[in-house]
Design a protein around this motif. Structure first.
Motif, PDB file in Angstrom:
ATOM      1  N   PRO A 129      74.029  15.751  12.438  1.00  8.73           N
ATOM      2  CA  PRO A 129      75.388  16.038  11.950  1.00  8.73           C
ATOM      3  C   PRO A 129      76.208  14.762  11.760  1.00  8.73           C
ATOM      4  O   PRO A 129      76.944  14.631  10.789  1.00  8.73           O
ATOM      5  CB  PRO A 129      75.996  16.896  13.065  1.00  8.73           C
ATOM      6  CG  PRO A 129      74.844  17.449  13.812  1.00  8.73           C
ATOM      7  CD  PRO A 129      73.730  16.453  13.690  1.00  8.73           C
ATOM      8  N   PRO A 180      80.495  21.828  16.507  1.00  7.21           N
ATOM      9  CA  PRO A 180      81.183  22.309  15.286  1.00  7.21           C
ATOM     10  C   PRO A 180      80.238  22.581  14.132  1.00  7.21           C
ATOM     11  O   PRO A 180      80.580  23.312  13.209  1.00  7.21           O
ATOM     12  CB  PRO A 180      82.144  21.160  14.959  1.00  7.21           C
ATOM     13  CG  PRO A 180      81.607  19.964  15.659  1.00  7.21           C
ATOM     14  CD  PRO A 180      80.869  20.462  16.854  1.00  7.21           C
ATOM     15  N   HIS A 181      79.038  21.962  14.146  1.00  2.94           N
ATOM     16  CA  HIS A 181      78.150  22.162  13.006  1.00  2.94           C
ATOM     17  C   HIS A 181      77.299  23.414  13.159  1.00  2.94           C
ATOM     18  O   HIS A 181      76.563  23.773  12.252  1.00  2.94           O
ATOM     19  CB  HIS A 181      77.254  20.940  12.817  1.00  2.94           C
ATOM     20  CG  HIS A 181      76.342  20.693  13.980  1.00  2.94           C
ATOM     21  ND1 HIS A 181      76.769  20.098  15.137  1.00  2.94           N
ATOM     22  CD2 HIS A 181      75.049  21.002  14.165  1.00  2.94           C
ATOM     23  CE1 HIS A 181      75.748  20.037  15.987  1.00  2.94           C
ATOM     24  NE2 HIS A 181      74.708  20.569  15.424  1.00  2.94           N
ATOM     25  N   ASN A 227      75.588  28.349  18.761  1.00  4.70           N
ATOM     26  CA  ASN A 227      76.150  27.787  19.968  1.00  4.70           C
ATOM     27  C   ASN A 227      75.751  28.608  21.202  1.00  4.70           C
ATOM     28  O   ASN A 227      75.373  28.056  22.232  1.00  4.70           O
ATOM     29  CB  ASN A 227      77.678  27.714  19.864  1.00  4.70           C
ATOM     30  CG  ASN A 227      78.133  26.387  19.294  1.00  4.70           C
ATOM     31  OD1 ASN A 227      78.014  25.354  19.938  1.00  4.70           O
ATOM     32  ND2 ASN A 227      78.624  26.421  18.063  1.00  4.70           N
ATOM     33  N   ARG A 278      75.156  13.077   8.590  1.00  3.45           N
ATOM     34  CA  ARG A 278      75.656  13.752   7.384  1.00  3.45           C
ATOM     35  C   ARG A 278      77.141  13.529   7.218  1.00  3.45           C
ATOM     36  O   ARG A 278      77.668  13.557   6.109  1.00  3.45           O
ATOM     37  CB  ARG A 278      75.360  15.259   7.457  1.00  3.45           C
ATOM     38  CG  ARG A 278      74.054  15.599   6.799  1.00  3.45           C
ATOM     39  CD  ARG A 278      74.021  17.041   6.325  1.00  3.45           C
ATOM     40  NE  ARG A 278      74.994  17.339   5.294  1.00  3.45           N
ATOM     41  CZ  ARG A 278      75.275  18.576   4.912  1.00  3.45           C
ATOM     42  NH1 ARG A 278      74.688  19.593   5.481  1.00  3.45           N
ATOM     43  NH2 ARG A 278      76.161  18.785   3.951  1.00  3.45           N
ATOM     44  N   GLU A 279      77.815  13.307   8.307  1.00  5.32           N
ATOM     45  CA  GLU A 279      79.259  13.068   8.220  1.00  5.32           C
ATOM     46  C   GLU A 279      79.533  11.643   7.727  1.00  5.32           C
ATOM     47  O   GLU A 279      80.391  11.420   6.881  1.00  5.32           O
ATOM     48  CB  GLU A 279      79.874  13.286   9.607  1.00  5.32           C
ATOM     49  CG  GLU A 279      81.364  13.025   9.670  1.00  5.32           C
ATOM     50  CD  GLU A 279      81.821  12.786  11.097  1.00  5.32           C
ATOM     51  OE1 GLU A 279      81.305  13.462  12.016  1.00  5.32           O
ATOM     52  OE2 GLU A 279      82.675  11.916  11.300  1.00  5.32           O
ATOM     53  N   ARG A 333      82.271  29.824  12.260  1.00  4.93           N
ATOM     54  CA  ARG A 333      82.192  28.437  12.762  1.00  4.93           C
ATOM     55  C   ARG A 333      83.254  28.239  13.830  1.00  4.93           C
ATOM     56  O   ARG A 333      84.331  28.832  13.749  1.00  4.93           O
ATOM     57  CB  ARG A 333      82.473  27.455  11.615  1.00  4.93           C
ATOM     58  CG  ARG A 333      81.437  27.471  10.530  1.00  4.93           C
ATOM     59  CD  ARG A 333      80.372  26.426  10.782  1.00  4.93           C
ATOM     60  NE  ARG A 333      79.194  26.751   9.984  1.00  4.93           N
ATOM     61  CZ  ARG A 333      78.057  26.070  10.065  1.00  4.93           C
ATOM     62  NH1 ARG A 333      77.943  25.056  10.907  1.00  4.93           N
ATOM     63  NH2 ARG A 333      77.028  26.405   9.327  1.00  4.93           N
ATOM     64  N   ASP A 385      84.301  15.566  12.037  1.00  3.49           N
ATOM     65  CA  ASP A 385      84.337  16.388  13.234  1.00  3.49           C
ATOM     66  C   ASP A 385      85.513  15.916  14.070  1.00  3.49           C
ATOM     67  O   ASP A 385      85.542  14.799  14.568  1.00  3.49           O
ATOM     68  CB  ASP A 385      83.007  16.212  13.967  1.00  3.49           C
ATOM     69  CG  ASP A 385      83.067  16.795  15.353  1.00  3.49           C
ATOM     70  OD1 ASP A 385      84.044  17.492  15.650  1.00  3.49           O
ATOM     71  OD2 ASP A 385      82.111  16.551  16.105  1.00  3.49           O
ATOM     72  N   HIS A 388      71.425  18.062  17.203  1.00  4.96           N
ATOM     73  CA  HIS A 388      72.816  18.476  17.392  1.00  4.96           C
ATOM     74  C   HIS A 388      73.809  17.321  17.417  1.00  4.96           C
ATOM     75  O   HIS A 388      75.006  17.539  17.353  1.00  4.96           O
ATOM     76  CB  HIS A 388      72.943  19.290  18.682  1.00  4.96           C
ATOM     77  CG  HIS A 388      72.136  20.542  18.651  1.00  4.96           C
ATOM     78  ND1 HIS A 388      72.312  21.504  17.680  1.00  4.96           N
ATOM     79  CD2 HIS A 388      71.108  20.988  19.420  1.00  4.96           C
ATOM     80  CE1 HIS A 388      71.453  22.483  17.876  1.00  4.96           C
ATOM     81  NE2 HIS A 388      70.701  22.190  18.920  1.00  4.96           N
ATOM     82  N   LEU A 436      79.669  15.930   5.207  1.00  3.54           N
ATOM     83  CA  LEU A 436      80.257  16.913   6.097  1.00  3.54           C
ATOM     84  C   LEU A 436      81.683  16.471   6.390  1.00  3.54           C
ATOM     85  O   LEU A 436      81.954  15.289   6.489  1.00  3.54           O
ATOM     86  CB  LEU A 436      79.497  16.949   7.409  1.00  3.54           C
ATOM     87  CG  LEU A 436      78.271  17.834   7.520  1.00  3.54           C
ATOM     88  CD1 LEU A 436      77.782  17.787   8.949  1.00  3.54           C
ATOM     89  CD2 LEU A 436      78.589  19.252   7.133  1.00  3.54           C
ATOM     90  N   ASP A 457      77.052  27.617  14.014  1.00  2.00           N
ATOM     91  CA  ASP A 457      77.914  28.793  14.053  1.00  2.00           C
ATOM     92  C   ASP A 457      77.912  29.352  15.476  1.00  2.00           C
ATOM     93  O   ASP A 457      77.281  28.812  16.382  1.00  2.00           O
ATOM     94  CB  ASP A 457      77.463  29.830  13.020  1.00  2.00           C
ATOM     95  CG  ASP A 457      76.047  30.334  13.255  1.00  2.00           C
ATOM     96  OD1 ASP A 457      75.470  30.041  14.342  1.00  2.00           O
ATOM     97  OD2 ASP A 457      75.497  31.007  12.368  1.00  2.00           O
TER      98      ASP A 457
END
Lengths: 327, 227, 518
Positions: free
Chosen positions: C183, B84-85, B91, C186-187, B124, C262, C179, C259, B87
């Protein structure tokens, strides 16, 4: 026959109601006064034997908390008596106008200083002192020796604890304008400053410091309650500052006679004899002291500011203290 | 292209045991009831499960003990295919070898074009529909360039119109690249162009397998409910 | 008949809960300000206190977060026997009563602590942690468990399928970092940092005991001083307002930097072995777990050892206080959960604001709240009658943000999956909650309830202001023991308190996990 029976029934009913509706005497005090192991329960039992009343303790933190609770409640307070302020607080307490004169002749008091306060009456007292274990070598005999030594101490914050404030007054009384220099000298001896007496004493017992600010009577606890004679207090040649703990009658009380009766009772053996081995202080109108108290250090000079002077010096003394220790 | 020789996988009390060959360019649909072993089979081929016995060969190479990434297999998951982070471009670029991810933007754009998502590169995943997300994952599989793709219920979350479109897209891409596909599905309807072979699993065993055309023409009793 | 998505609940209860939180945090502040005889003024010492408070809180939160990263990572990617028990135990410092934690820390790192003994044995000087370093050390000890839990929850939210995807794409350590790790950080980290930062801004006993002197004056101490010795309500109210502002700024900063969560919905498939992990990483993970475990558990063990011989002989009043504290904790927990569910169920657009409001509970001084409530409620009831209800309510509000943190993501996920199902089935709101949501929420609810119960158990908070002789809680009783030279009994009470806090936490947490896979 029947009217008589009715009448005697009513009388019996009335007597039962009276037993339940005993006048209540509410006394605000500090936390450590009321537990099972504190002076509160025994004093309550002794007083209730004679007063025909119900004594109720209300514990509200420490001495300073006690006063601020009273100020928050103002004239609506339920307290009849406030017990547990010390001389560093009495000026502020008097200023609230919430207290009435005690009207009791203080000649029976056995304090090392004269007592002239008409509002507050002492019930116990002690000398502030640095307590150490007897195996400490080169025990300092004055603040100057302490400052010059590498003996470590733990003290209380004068902004949150009455012993902390007492130490401040002690240094003020002994050194006046020289207090700043003493505090600067002490700053490398001070391990830390705690919010209250309890934390400081616990740090000392855990071995974090060689000495702790407490009372000359502290070793008596270890000696009598724990049968441990390994504690002593250091005698300082400047003299020792007094802590005098007092009680006062609330002006707006609905039980003025009972309150005065309690203040009188406070100076009798029913109260005074309980103090040494529960509150671990000297009784203010003391008779015999328990065995063990004779081993304590007795300072040659007692220092104490009058309440007004103590209050007047406080702000500047705290600034001096904070400044010296922040450097 | 894929050969499973005496494969045995146990998962708790469940035991899968079969041998199966999938020809190069074939597009095999695995059907069967829940718990028949479809996902277990897929996991074993992918390398998420270690078989107790047997061998897995891909393009003649024994991959039984190899990590997932070294088997020459691309995978389309039922869900969670995209980060998800990142674009869409980011991906899809994950399909390229690490060294070419930065420079491969032209390839990524081509792959997106071939799945009908031209111009979607900076979206996204959260802004895409389920069908679009599946196509992004497909674009990545194209770039991976592996000879084999495993697909776990690729149409499960798609409505019938999207389903037909997706099936057509996969058939078209596979036809052009010669990709061999093993897919788990619970419904073969509308997949006539896509599916070339069918295998029916029952209780961890291979009950029926063969060319789709043959099986459709003369379906064995067990397969009838699935057609 | 057009169908709109059915709201998850009426907004009413959630708004009422938010109102209660705001009321209980802000009204007392107003009450204190109004009771002041003169408007407050902040002097240079207050400004210094604010500066010190911010600095120590920022360092404490920063160090806690940084250390939590490797610990949570190691715990997330290792499976070993007793892992769950270790995770639970490592959470213990966070729910310890602060004073107990401080003495645990000193038992290890103090001048007479075992670390100093070891150094002395090899001829090195003893440790001197008093000062900023001691404050930070204690705050990290208390809050590292929270940071680890938040991060670990983040790791566990990563859908297994995404790990499979990483494995299939052949991700190495660098790609896993890029990846997954970054993230996630940051979340989770901004909120974690802010929560710990706020907890540390109201720190009182830690800063004062370990701070070493007046340099380490915090806002909370200044408030205490204003209340107790100066009786300067105006200044206390201003300082309390400063705390609210700090909280608001921190809350807004989190919303800006973090962020969004998710919400990748996984299918709960078995996660594969962690991709891109070499031998060196394995050794490092084990070392990190061992070190963190030792740091967090040895002080607790020493507190336990100190108290274990005393616990049998504790005075009866301590046991009575313990029972009272347990009942109080349970009531407080029930309230906290009810509030948290109401707020979590608010529509999304209201949810964020309510979440920040909930943080006020930990940012506003318990002294201000307690005093303000005292002023507000005193005309209507006696402090004796109020002591326990008020304490329970305030404790519930303090626990609220921590419960919400776990509940929010789980409820969002449940909404996205089972919520649709429930809607399709035409279930009533009540049935939807019972059948669709609550089962999915068991884990965060159990964790949150455990936290609320334990925090309430260990909190000294406002009870001290209201208490009368007959209704002391266990922490208060422990303080009273300490205040009467009875340090050994106090050590026993500390152990009892610690054991009960942990037990309550463990019972609720285990309930929440009862359906988890091993």
């Amino acid at each position: 026959m029947r009217p008589l029976a009715l009448a005697s029934g009513l009388i019996a009913l009335g007597a039962a109601a009276a037993a339940q509706d005993l006048p209540v005497l509410t006394i605000y005090t500090y936390d450590s006064f009321v537990p099972d192991w504190g002076p509160g329960p025994a004093i309550e039992a002794n007083f209730e034997e004679t007063c025909g009343c119900d004594l109720q303790w209300v514990a509200a933190g420490d001495g300073a908390a006690l006063l601020s609770r009273l100020r928050l409640e103002g004239e609506r307070t339920e307290a009849d008596i406030v017990l547990g302020l010390d001389t560093s607080l009495t000026a502020a307490a008097k200023e609230t106008g919430l207290f009435a004169p005690h009207g009791i002749d203080p000649s029976g008091l056995s304090l090392p200083v004269a007592w002239e306060d008409e509002t507050f009456l002492p019930y116990d007292w002690g000398y502030f002192a640095f307590v150490h274990r007897t195996d400490l070598e080169n025990v300092p005999g004055s603040f100057e020796e302490l400052a010059a030594s590498d003996v470590s101490i733990v003290i209380q914050d004068p902004r949150s604890s009455t012993p902390g404030l007492g130490l401040l007054m002690w240094v003020e009384a002994a050194y006046g304008d020289g207090a700043d220099a003493i505090w600067q000298g002490l700053s490398d001896n001070i391990v830390t400053v705690t919010p209250g007496w309890s934390e400081a004493y616990d740090l000392f017992l855990s071995g974090e410091a060689d000495m702790v600010l407490s009372y000359t009577t502290s070793p008596a606890y270890h000696l009598i309650a724990e049968e441990d004679d390994g504690f002593a207090s250091a005698a300082f040649s400047e003299g020792h500052y007094l802590q005098v703990e007092v009680a006062g009658m609330v002006a707006g009380t609905d039980q003025p006679e009972l309150a005065r009766e309690f203040l009188e009772f406070m100076l009798t053996p029913g109260f005074q004899d309980v103090i040494p081995t529960t509150n671990w202080m000297y009784p203010a109108a003391g008779g015999e002291l328990p065995d063990g108290f004779d081993t304590l250090t007795v300072p040659e000079t007692a220092l104490l500011f009058p309440a007004d002077e103590a209050a007047g010096r406080r702000e500047e003394a705290i600034a001096t203290w904070a400044g010296a220790l922040s450097r | 292209m894929i050969a499973l020789e005496g494969l045995e996988v146990t998962r708790g009390r469940f035991r899968l045991a079969l041998s199966l060959d999938v020809a190069k360019g074939a597009r095999l649909a695995l059907v069967g009831k829940s718990g028949a072993g479809k996902s277990t089979l897929l996991d074993a081929v992918a390398g998420f499960l270690k078989p107790q016995a047997g061998r897995i060969l891909i393009d003649g190479r024994d991959v039984t003990g190899l990590p997932v990434a070294q088997r020459g297999i691309s995978i389309l998951f039922q869900d969670g295919n995209l980060f998800p982070h990142l674009d869409v471009t980011g991906n899809v670029a994950l399909g390229l070898p690490a060294s070419r991810r930065r420079s491969g933007s032209a390839e990524v754009a081509d792959a997106l074009k071939s799945v009908g998502l031209d111009g979607y590169g900076d979206r996204r995943p959260g802004d895409l529909s389920g069908g679009q997300q599946a196509r992004v994952a497909l674009a990545r599989i194209l770039l991976q360039g592996n000879p084999v793709a495993l697909m776990d219920e690729p149409f499960a979350s798609l409505d019938p119109t999207l389903r037909a479109g997706m099936a057509g897209l996969i058939a078209d891409l596979a036809g052009r690249t010669g990709l061999t596909i093993v897919m788990v599905t619970h419904d073969l309807r509308g997949l006539d162009d896509l599916v070339t072979d069918i295998a029916l699993l029952e209780d961890g065993q291979l009950a029926v397998s063969g060319r789709a055309a043959d099986l459709r023409a003369d379906p064995p009793e067990a397969l009838k409910p699935w057609l | 008949m057009g169908r709109r998505p059915q709201p998850i609940a009426r907004a009413g209860p959630g708004l009422a809960a938010t109102g209660l939180v705001l009321g209980l945090t802000l009204l007392p502040l107003v009450a204190v300000a109004l009771a002041a005889e003169a408007p407050g003024r902040l002097g240079p010492p207050d400004v210094a206190a604010i500066r010190f408070t911010l600095v120590q809180a920022a360092i404490s939160a920063g160090v806690s977060c940084v250390l939590a990263i490797p610990v949570a990572q190691a715990l997330a990617r290792r499976r070993f026997f007793g892992r769950q028990a270790l995770v639970t135990l490592m959470g213990a410092p966070f729910i310890l009563p602060v004073i107990v934690a401080v003495f645990g820390i000193l038992a290890v790192f103090g001048r007479a602590g075992i670390a100093s003994d070891m150094l002395a044995a090899i001829g090195l000087p003893r440790l001197d942690i008093f000062g900023l370093s001691g404050v930070v050390l204690a705050h990290v000890f208390l809050n590292l468990p929270l940071a680890v839990r938040f991060l670990l929850a983040g790791w566990q939210r990563i859908p297994a399928e995404r790990l499979r995807l990483a494995a299939s794409l052949g991700f190495g350590p660098a790609e896993m970092r890029r990846h997954f790790h970054l993230p996630l950080l940051r979340e989770v980290l901004p909120g974690t940092f802010a929560a710990i930062f706020l907890i540390c801004t109201t720190s009182f006993a830690v800063a004062l005991i370990l701070g070493g002197g007046p340099r380490a004056t915090t806002v909370e101490l200044a408030i205490y001083q204003a209340f107790r010795f100066d009786f300067d309500l105006g200044r206390a109210a201003l300082l309390g307002l400063t705390q609210v502002l700090i909280c608001a700024v921190a809350g807004i900063a989190v919303l800006r930097f973090a962020l969004p969560r998710d919400l990748g919905a996984g299918l709960d498939r078995v996660p594969p072995d962690w991709p891109g992990l070499g031998r060196a990483a394995g050794i490092a993970d084990r070392a990190v777990i061992a070190l963190a475990g030792a740091f967090l558990l040895i002080p607790i063990l020493l507190v336990a050892l100190r108290g274990v011989t005393e616990i049998v002989g504790l005075p009866a009043s301590v046991w009575a206080a313990a029972l009272r504290s347990i009942l109080l904790a349970l009531a407080s927990t029930a309230l906290a959960i009810a509030l948290a569910l109401s707020i979590a169920a608010l529509p999304r657009e209201l949810n964020g604001g309510a979440g920040i409001a909930a943080f006020l509970g930990i940012a506003v001084s318990p002294l201000v709240i307690g005093t303000g409530l005292f002023i507000l409620l005193r005309p209507f009831a006696s402090p004796e009658a109020l002591a326990l209800p008020v304490t329970g309510t305030v404790n519930a509000i303090v626990a609220l943000p921590f419960i919400l943190r776990g509940l929010g993501p789980a409820l969002d996920a449940a909404r996205a999956t089972q919520g649709r199902l429930a809607e399709a089935l035409g279930l009533s709101r009540w049935q939807t909650w019972r059948l669709a949501y609550l089962p999915r929420l068991a884990r965060p609810l159990g964790f949150g309830a455990g936290l609320a119960a334990a925090l309430s158990m260990g909190d000294l908070g406002v009870i001290a202001l209201f208490s009368v002789s007959g209704n002391a809680t266990l922490p208060l009783e422990m303080y009273r023991l300490m205040g009467s030279y009875r340090t050994e009994d106090a050590a026993g009470a500390a152990l009892l308190l610690m054991a009960l806090s942990l037990l309550l936490f463990w019972i609720f947490d285990a309930w929440g996990r009862r359906n988890d896979r091993a």
